[in-house]
Write an enzyme that holds these catalytic residues in place. Structure first.
Site, PDB file in Angstrom:
ATOM      1  N   HIS A  18      26.446  21.444 -53.111  1.00  0.00           N
ATOM      2  CA  HIS A  18      27.733  20.894 -52.683  1.00  0.00           C
ATOM      3  C   HIS A  18      27.877  19.484 -53.234  1.00  0.00           C
ATOM      4  CE1 HIS A  18      28.450  24.209 -49.847  1.00  0.00           C
ATOM      5  NE2 HIS A  18      27.133  24.193 -49.727  1.00  0.00           N
ATOM      6  N   LYS A 102      32.389  32.992 -54.620  1.00  0.00           N
ATOM      7  CA  LYS A 102      31.640  32.797 -53.379  1.00  0.00           C
ATOM      8  C   LYS A 102      32.360  33.454 -52.209  1.00  0.00           C
ATOM      9  CE  LYS A 102      28.628  30.785 -50.566  1.00  0.00           C
ATOM     10  NZ  LYS A 102      28.365  29.383 -50.262  1.00  0.00           N
ATOM     11  N   HIS A 139      27.593  33.856 -48.560  1.00  0.00           N
ATOM     12  CA  HIS A 139      27.120  33.180 -47.348  1.00  0.00           C
ATOM     13  C   HIS A 139      26.936  34.275 -46.304  1.00  0.00           C
ATOM     14  CE1 HIS A 139      26.856  29.666 -44.510  1.00  0.00           C
ATOM     15  NE2 HIS A 139      26.891  30.703 -43.701  1.00  0.00           N
ATOM     16  N   ASP A 250      21.286  23.912 -51.637  1.00  0.00           N
ATOM     17  CA  ASP A 250      22.306  23.775 -50.595  1.00  0.00           C
ATOM     18  C   ASP A 250      22.400  22.333 -50.119  1.00  0.00           C
ATOM     19  OD1 ASP A 250      24.388  24.589 -48.987  1.00  0.00           O
ATOM     20  OD2 ASP A 250      23.097  25.303 -47.377  1.00  0.00           O
TER      21      ASP A 250
HETATM   22  C1  NCD Z   1      27.504  23.396 -46.202  1.00  0.00           C
HETATM   23  C2  NCD Z   1      28.541  22.282 -46.362  1.00  0.00           C
HETATM   24  O1  NCD Z   1      28.441  21.283 -45.655  1.00  0.00           O
HETATM   25  O2  NCD Z   1      29.421  22.395 -47.227  1.00  0.00           O
HETATM   26  N1  NCD Z   1      26.772  23.170 -44.994  1.00  0.00           N
HETATM   27  C3  NCD Z   1      25.550  23.658 -44.696  1.00  0.00           C
HETATM   28  O3  NCD Z   1      25.083  23.439 -43.582  1.00  0.00           O
HETATM   29  N2  NCD Z   1      24.850  24.335 -45.566  1.00  0.00           N
HETATM   30  C4  NCD Z   1      28.197  24.711 -46.215  1.00  0.00           C
HETATM   31  C5  NCD Z   1      27.273  25.876 -46.371  1.00  0.00           C
HETATM   32  O4  NCD Z   1      26.640  26.069 -47.411  1.00  0.00           O
HETATM   33  O5  NCD Z   1      27.188  26.681 -45.437  1.00  0.00           O
HETATM   34 ZN    ZN Z   2      26.045  25.763 -49.153  1.00  0.00          ZN
END
Ligand code: NCD
Ligand code: ZN
Length: 351
Positions: A18, A102, A139, A250
């Site tokens: 992200h 996704k 997911h 992640d």
């Molecule tokens: C991710 C986010 O903050 O964008 N958060 C997380 O806890 N992993 C979203 C995700 O990948 O589920």
């Molecule tokens: Zn993620």
């Protein structure tokens, strides 16, 4: 026995990242670009990256935010909605910079309210993805309110993923950030073309970390940390010679004040020390020799991308990440803030 002092790896890729946008993007991108040649950039912006046009514009913003000397290739993915058309999927295949789409079940995680409400709704898009050889990144959590938060992944396998893999037998699927023994076993036994990413936090911590002498918002991510037996299953899978398990951090940055609050955001930031954290986990399992395959080979092979040229080096040196990094006008608390990490990323070696 002599302790290994340095570790040289082919330059790795992060298959689940992200990066956010704007000043947040500028703040976190250098950490990833320093370690990784490429990363699959998740599309859960607000509004989400649902079209090729939006993905192209986001990709340009990422490239523009790169510090001068850094080479980094963002691999883009489209956010599937109930309305994603086969035509958009074909356009994604043709554009050359999109590697997949996704699937966020509606309500599963950060910015997923535009997500898919039932698999039937996206059947035409999935058919088209299968034809176009685009990867479906999933997911994998059931979001129904009667499902216990710790069972969401296992129930998703039974109710959705097992059906999806059979109904689209040629679709390449990555079960993202797997967290349970059940998910590991599912991926091990699934048909060809099914793989999984694993995060550093799920290799290093079990759910006790969230409740260590009080509630610890910086250990809250989704899917939530699980039991020790689950962590052990993940560690065994990641450090095995099974090509289906590969690196996806992640890394999910959130401003400190949005995590330390009455309804805190899910996500842990690991990009500042991603490889180092994985190295600690692999060392725990006595399998540092498998880190290169996990970090630099299997993901690229699964996605049909060339393995990277060039190498990176880790050295066995203790260092302490700061309590926080600047994050636009806000602050960001990284994994292991103020605590020791026993490996340190050194440099990119010339190809
Ligand atoms: C991710 C986010 O903050 O964008 N958060 C997380 O806890 N992993 C979203 C995700 O990948 O589920
Ligand atoms: Zn993620």
């Amino acid at each position: 026995m002599n302790e290994l002092k340095t570790l040289t790896l082919r330059r790795p890729d992060d298959f689940h990242l992200h990066l956010r946008d704007g000043e947040y993007l500028a703040a976190v991108l250098p950490f990833t670009a320093r370690q990784f040649a490429r990363a699959v950039v998740m599309p859960n912006l607000k509004p989400p990256v649902t079209t090729v046009e939006l993905a192209g514009a986001y990709r340009q913003r990422i490239l523009a935010a790169l510090p001068g000397a850094q080479h980094f290739e963002p691999l883009m993915t489209l956010y599937l909605t109930n309305n994603t058309t086969p035509a958009e999927v074909r356009k994604a295949r043709d554009c050359g910079f999109i590697v997949g789409c996704k699937l966020y079940p509606a309500g599963a995680t950060t910015h997923s309210d535009a997500g898919v409400t039932a698999i039937e709704k996206i059947s035409p898009a999935l058919e088209a993805m299968q034809e176009c050889d685009l990867v479906l990144q999933v997911h994998g959590e059931a979001t129904q309110s009667d499902v216990d938060v710790f069972d969401r992944e296992a129930i998703f396998i039974d109710r959705t993923l097992s059906i999806l893999t059979e109904r689209f037998p040629a679709l390449k699927i990555v079960f993202e950030h797997v967290t349970t023994r059940q998910a590991v076993e599912f991926v091990q036994q699934a048909r060809a073309g099914v793989a999984a990413t694993i995060t550093p936090q799920h290799l290093l911590h079990n759910r006790n970390a969230i409740f260590q002498n009080g509630i610890r918002p910086h250990y809250y991510c989704l899917p939530v940390l699980k039991r020790e037996a689950d962590r052990q299953a993940l560690l065994t899978a990641a450090t095995s010679d099974n090509p289906r398990f590969f690196l996806g951090t992640d890394s999910a940055p959130h401003a400190q004040h949005t995590k330390e609050t009455e309804c805190g955001c899910a996500g842990m930031f690991s990009a500042h020390a991603a490889l180092e954290l994985y190295a600690e986990a692999f060392e725990q399992a006595g399998r540092l020799d498998r880190l290169e395959a996990f970090a630099s080979e299997r993901g690229a092979d699964f996605y049909g991308l060339p393995r990277n040229a060039g190498h990176v080096e880790l050295e066995r040196v203790n260092w302490v990440p700061p309590k926080h990094y600047q994050f636009g006008k806000d602050q960001l608390v990284p994994m292991r803030a103020g605590e020791t990490i026993s490996w340190r990323f050194r440099s990119e070696q010339p190809a």
